[in-house]
Write an enzyme that holds these catalytic residues in place. Structure first.
Site, PDB file in Angstrom:
ATOM      1  N   ALA A  10       0.876  -1.277   0.192  1.00  0.00           N
ATOM      2  CA  ALA A  10       0.018   0.114  -0.096  1.00  0.00           C
ATOM      3  C   ALA A  10       0.835   1.205  -0.067  1.00  0.00           C
ATOM      4  O   ALA A  10       0.228   2.374  -0.100  1.00  0.00           O
ATOM      5  CB  ALA A  10      -0.818   0.046   1.298  1.00  0.00           C
ATOM      6  N   GLY A  11       2.199   1.087   0.009  1.00  0.00           N
ATOM      7  CA  GLY A  11       3.005   2.240   0.039  1.00  0.00           C
ATOM      8  C   GLY A  11       3.370   2.936  -1.167  1.00  0.00           C
ATOM      9  O   GLY A  11       2.659   2.550  -2.366  1.00  0.00           O
ATOM     10  N   ILE A  13       6.150   2.960  -3.069  1.00  0.00           N
ATOM     11  CA  ILE A  13       6.634   1.931  -4.137  1.00  0.00           C
ATOM     12  C   ILE A  13       5.581   0.889  -4.332  1.00  0.00           C
ATOM     13  O   ILE A  13       5.408   0.627  -5.614  1.00  0.00           O
ATOM     14  CB  ILE A  13       8.054   1.410  -3.445  1.00  0.00           C
ATOM     15  CG1 ILE A  13       8.833   2.558  -3.352  1.00  0.00           C
ATOM     16  CG2 ILE A  13       8.590   0.439  -4.387  1.00  0.00           C
ATOM     17  CD1 ILE A  13      10.385   2.090  -2.761  1.00  0.00           C
ATOM     18  N   GLY A  14       5.072   0.249  -3.294  1.00  0.00           N
ATOM     19  CA  GLY A  14       4.398  -0.835  -3.114  1.00  0.00           C
ATOM     20  C   GLY A  14       3.003  -0.654  -4.313  1.00  0.00           C
ATOM     21  O   GLY A  14       2.540  -1.418  -4.993  1.00  0.00           O
ATOM     22  N   ARG A  85      12.804   7.453   3.282  1.00  0.00           N
ATOM     23  CA  ARG A  85      13.753   8.412   3.701  1.00  0.00           C
ATOM     24  C   ARG A  85      13.184   9.914   3.691  1.00  0.00           C
ATOM     25  O   ARG A  85      12.359  10.341   2.956  1.00  0.00           O
ATOM     26  CB  ARG A  85      14.795   8.522   3.006  1.00  0.00           C
ATOM     27  CG  ARG A  85      16.270   8.730   3.482  1.00  0.00           C
ATOM     28  CD  ARG A  85      17.460   8.002   2.729  1.00  0.00           C
ATOM     29  NE  ARG A  85      17.282   8.124   1.449  1.00  0.00           N
ATOM     30  CZ  ARG A  85      18.240   8.923   0.654  1.00  0.00           C
ATOM     31  NH1 ARG A  85      19.245   9.531   1.214  1.00  0.00           N
ATOM     32  NH2 ARG A  85      18.145   8.884  -0.550  1.00  0.00           N
ATOM     33  N   ASN A  98      13.070  -0.067   9.821  1.00  0.00           N
ATOM     34  CA  ASN A  98      13.184  -0.903   8.783  1.00  0.00           C
ATOM     35  C   ASN A  98      13.884  -2.523   9.164  1.00  0.00           C
ATOM     36  O   ASN A  98      13.360  -3.517   8.654  1.00  0.00           O
ATOM     37  CB  ASN A  98      13.688  -0.240   7.503  1.00  0.00           C
ATOM     38  CG  ASN A  98      12.979   0.572   6.918  1.00  0.00           C
ATOM     39  OD1 ASN A  98      11.664   1.003   7.444  1.00  0.00           O
ATOM     40  ND2 ASN A  98      13.209   1.424   5.900  1.00  0.00           N
ATOM     41  N   ASN A 123      15.010  -0.233   2.590  1.00  0.00           N
ATOM     42  CA  ASN A 123      16.335   0.433   2.979  1.00  0.00           C
ATOM     43  C   ASN A 123      16.623   0.108   4.376  1.00  0.00           C
ATOM     44  O   ASN A 123      15.694   0.457   5.303  1.00  0.00           O
ATOM     45  CB  ASN A 123      16.237   1.949   2.246  1.00  0.00           C
ATOM     46  CG  ASN A 123      16.722   1.737   0.757  1.00  0.00           C
ATOM     47  OD1 ASN A 123      17.794   1.004   0.628  1.00  0.00           O
ATOM     48  ND2 ASN A 123      16.108   2.469   0.056  1.00  0.00           N
ATOM     49  N   ASP A 154      20.014   1.774  -9.601  1.00  0.00           N
ATOM     50  CA  ASP A 154      21.294   2.354  -9.702  1.00  0.00           C
ATOM     51  C   ASP A 154      21.581   2.143 -10.997  1.00  0.00           C
ATOM     52  O   ASP A 154      22.093   3.057 -11.718  1.00  0.00           O
ATOM     53  CB  ASP A 154      22.140   1.776  -8.557  1.00  0.00           C
ATOM     54  CG  ASP A 154      21.812   1.792  -7.501  1.00  0.00           C
ATOM     55  OD1 ASP A 154      21.276   3.028  -6.895  1.00  0.00           O
ATOM     56  OD2 ASP A 154      22.259   0.950  -6.563  1.00  0.00           O
ATOM     57  N   HIS A 181      24.088  -0.362  -2.340  1.00  0.00           N
ATOM     58  CA  HIS A 181      22.897   0.544  -2.734  1.00  0.00           C
ATOM     59  C   HIS A 181      22.683   1.875  -1.998  1.00  0.00           C
ATOM     60  O   HIS A 181      21.781   2.152  -1.827  1.00  0.00           O
ATOM     61  CB  HIS A 181      21.826  -0.387  -2.652  1.00  0.00           C
ATOM     62  CG  HIS A 181      20.356   0.309  -3.289  1.00  0.00           C
ATOM     63  ND1 HIS A 181      20.209   0.789  -4.446  1.00  0.00           N
ATOM     64  CD2 HIS A 181      19.185   0.712  -2.534  1.00  0.00           C
ATOM     65  CE1 HIS A 181      19.089   1.213  -4.653  1.00  0.00           C
ATOM     66  NE2 HIS A 181      18.478   0.884  -3.511  1.00  0.00           N
TER      67      HIS A 181
HETATM   68  N1  APR Z   1       4.875  -5.275   7.013  1.00  0.00           N
HETATM   69  C1  APR Z   1       4.351  -4.919   5.792  1.00  0.00           C
HETATM   70  N2  APR Z   1       4.278  -3.376   5.265  1.00  0.00           N
HETATM   71  C2  APR Z   1       4.606  -2.590   6.088  1.00  0.00           C
HETATM   72  C3  APR Z   1       5.151  -2.812   7.740  1.00  0.00           C
HETATM   73  C4  APR Z   1       5.070  -4.057   7.807  1.00  0.00           C
HETATM   74  N3  APR Z   1       5.759  -4.445   9.098  1.00  0.00           N
HETATM   75  N4  APR Z   1       5.465  -1.704   8.070  1.00  0.00           N
HETATM   76  C5  APR Z   1       5.080  -0.701   7.187  1.00  0.00           C
HETATM   77  N5  APR Z   1       4.644  -1.300   6.150  1.00  0.00           N
HETATM   78  C6  APR Z   1       4.303  -0.518   4.954  1.00  0.00           C
HETATM   79  C7  APR Z   1       3.456   0.850   5.216  1.00  0.00           C
HETATM   80  O1  APR Z   1       2.268   0.880   5.899  1.00  0.00           O
HETATM   81  C8  APR Z   1       3.505   1.365   3.892  1.00  0.00           C
HETATM   82  O2  APR Z   1       2.330   0.895   3.065  1.00  0.00           O
HETATM   83  O3  APR Z   1       5.309  -0.259   3.783  1.00  0.00           O
HETATM   84  C9  APR Z   1       4.728   0.771   3.047  1.00  0.00           C
HETATM   85  C10 APR Z   1       5.941   1.639   2.999  1.00  0.00           C
HETATM   86  O4  APR Z   1       5.389   2.897   2.113  1.00  0.00           O
HETATM   87  P1  APR Z   1       5.961   4.409   2.223  1.00  0.00           P
HETATM   88  O5  APR Z   1       5.866   4.518   3.587  1.00  0.00           O
HETATM   89  O6  APR Z   1       5.093   4.962   1.272  1.00  0.00           O
HETATM   90  O7  APR Z   1       7.435   4.237   1.837  1.00  0.00           O
HETATM   91  P2  APR Z   1       8.036   3.960   0.584  1.00  0.00           P
HETATM   92  O8  APR Z   1       8.382   5.273  -0.256  1.00  0.00           O
HETATM   93  O9  APR Z   1       7.133   3.039  -0.465  1.00  0.00           O
HETATM   94  O10 APR Z   1       9.400   3.161   0.437  1.00  0.00           O
HETATM   95  C11 APR Z   1       9.480   1.905   1.241  1.00  0.00           C
HETATM   96  O11 APR Z   1      11.442   1.206   0.319  1.00  0.00           O
HETATM   97  O12 APR Z   1      13.078   2.460  -0.884  1.00  0.00           O
HETATM   98  C12 APR Z   1      12.817   2.143   0.343  1.00  0.00           C
HETATM   99  O13 APR Z   1      13.795   3.660   1.673  1.00  0.00           O
HETATM  100  C13 APR Z   1      12.698   3.182   1.278  1.00  0.00           C
HETATM  101  O14 APR Z   1      12.645   1.460   3.101  1.00  0.00           O
HETATM  102  C14 APR Z   1      11.752   2.231   2.254  1.00  0.00           C
HETATM  103  C15 APR Z   1      10.818   1.524   1.628  1.00  0.00           C
END
Ligand code: APR
Length: 339
Positions: A10-11, A13-14, A85, A98, A123, A154, A181
């Site tokens: 749901a994030g 990137i996700g 970040r 993380n 990360n 990269d 990375h």
């Molecule tokens: N299990 C599953 N999902 C989780 C957990 C967990 N324990 N904890 C957090 N999340 C989810 C969050 O709810 C969110 O939907 O991970 C997602 C992260 O999304 P964002 O906060 O939008 O972060 P994003 O920019 O996607 O980056 C995610 O990738 O590149 C790396 O540095 C970045 O470590 C970070 C990760």
């Protein structure tokens, strides 16, 4: 039948990563997992009339069995879960939060789908991949050939930035990036994999280009003004790396080659040579390193070690700097689990 599980779906990137996977005909089953918001993302993607079957799972589902349900039968697990970040935050600042998230998810994978290919985006990748390795070892389910840190971004940046400075076509370039990375652990092997374009640059252009590849992530963090780090380009890079496996043709004469951050485990062809070369060059015993690898659905078939030997003087110096930082990053990940 290929099942892909996205952990952290749901994030930032996700979501785009899940969209790209939903559009891919080679994905039969797409399981989305997150701690929040994933029903909305899942319902939204479900309306797209491509064939990949969607399921979505919250951590809190069914008395906490959401992760298990998402991972059940997964062939590939890709992990962008975590916190992104913020400006002024280094990748290492993210480590504590993380690291804990990754340890939990690794435990879920080890106990539910231990044979899956595991692709880590969370990360700091230099340290989170060793965390996965240590958790898998604890559970007796460590398959070094099948654990990857996704460093494709990269290479994507190395190609895009080189194309800009050398006036070439971005998609015509295939620059291999080695090391780690983050920051000075990222070493683009321009002299080996884009020799022609590289040869046309001035020394100042070369240095500026390498710096830009190493710190490209900061460009995005700053431009987003507090709203996070690279998401769209990272989702693209994660998808493209994963797609390499979906498109493997058993009848093809050659395996695809991509750079990824992997354990330099003796069971992997070329790992011993890579470690020995790095030891001689840098004095460090390096256990994880991004290298161009020949890939099959079983994982890394061989490391393309020869590319390293062809690095020029400047690149060898960059590898020395990389080794120094990377060793610390790896130890941090290992001791997060081992104490
Ligand atoms: N299990 C599953 N999902 C989780 C957990 C967990 N324990 N904890 C957090 N999340 C989810 C969050 O709810 C969110 O939907 O991970 C997602 C992260 O999304 P964002 O906060 O939008 O972060 P994003 O920019 O996607 O980056 C995610 O990738 O590149 C790396 O540095 C970045 O470590 C970070 C990760």
């Amino acid at each position: 039948m290929t099942k892909v599980a996205v952990l952290g779906a749901a994030g930032g990137i996700g979501q785009p990563l899940s969209l790209l996977l939903k559009l891919d005909d080679n994905v039969d089953d797409l399981a989305l997992f997150d701690v929040v918001n994933v029903p909305g993302v899942g319902a939204d993607l479900f309306h797209i009339n491509t064939d990949a079957k969607i399921s979505y799972h919250l951590k809190s589902d069914d008395n906490g069995t959401g992760l298990q349900n998402a991972l059940q039968g997964a062939d590939i697990v890709i992990i962008p879960a975590g916190v992104p970040r913020k400006p002024g935050m280094t990748r290492d600042d993210l480590f504590k939060i993380n690291g804990g998230i990754c340890a939990d998810l690794a435990t879920g994978i080890a106990t539910t789908c231990p044979e899956a290919l595991v692709m880590v985006i969370s990360n700091p990748v230099n340290s989170t991949v060793p965390i996965f390795a240590e958790v898998f070892k604890k559970h007796g389910s460590y398959h070094p050939k099948r654990l990857f840190g996704v460093t494709w971004l990269d290479s994507v940046r190395a190609n895009s930035f080189m194309a800009q400075v050398s006036n070439s076509i971005p998609s015509s370039l295939d620059v291999k990036v080695v090391g780690g990375h983050s920051g000075d652990t990222i070493v683009p092997l321009y002299s080996v994999t884009a020799a022609q374009e590289y040869g046309r640059l001035s020394e100042e252009q070369e240095s500026a280009l390498i710096h830009r590849v190493q710190f490209g992530g900061d460009e995005v963090v700053q431009a987003k003004q507090g709203a996070g780090s690279a998401t769209l380009s990272m989702a693209y890079a994660g998808y493209r790396f994963l797609r390499t496996f979906l498109e493997i043709d058993d009848d093809a004469e050659e395996l695809p080659v991509e750079s990824c951050y992997i354990p330099l485990d003796d069971s992997i062809k070329g790992a011993k040579e890579t470690k020995a070369y790095l030891k001689e060059l840098t004095g460090e015993d390096i256990e994880f390193f991004a290298m161009p690898c020949e890939l099959s659905f079983d994982g890394v078939e061989a490391i393309q070690f020869d590319l390293l030997k062809n690095a020029n003087e400047k690149e060898r110096e960059l590898i020395k700097v990389c080794a120094n930082t990377l060793t610390g990053n790896i130890n941090k990940g290992v001791s997060f689990i081992k104490g």
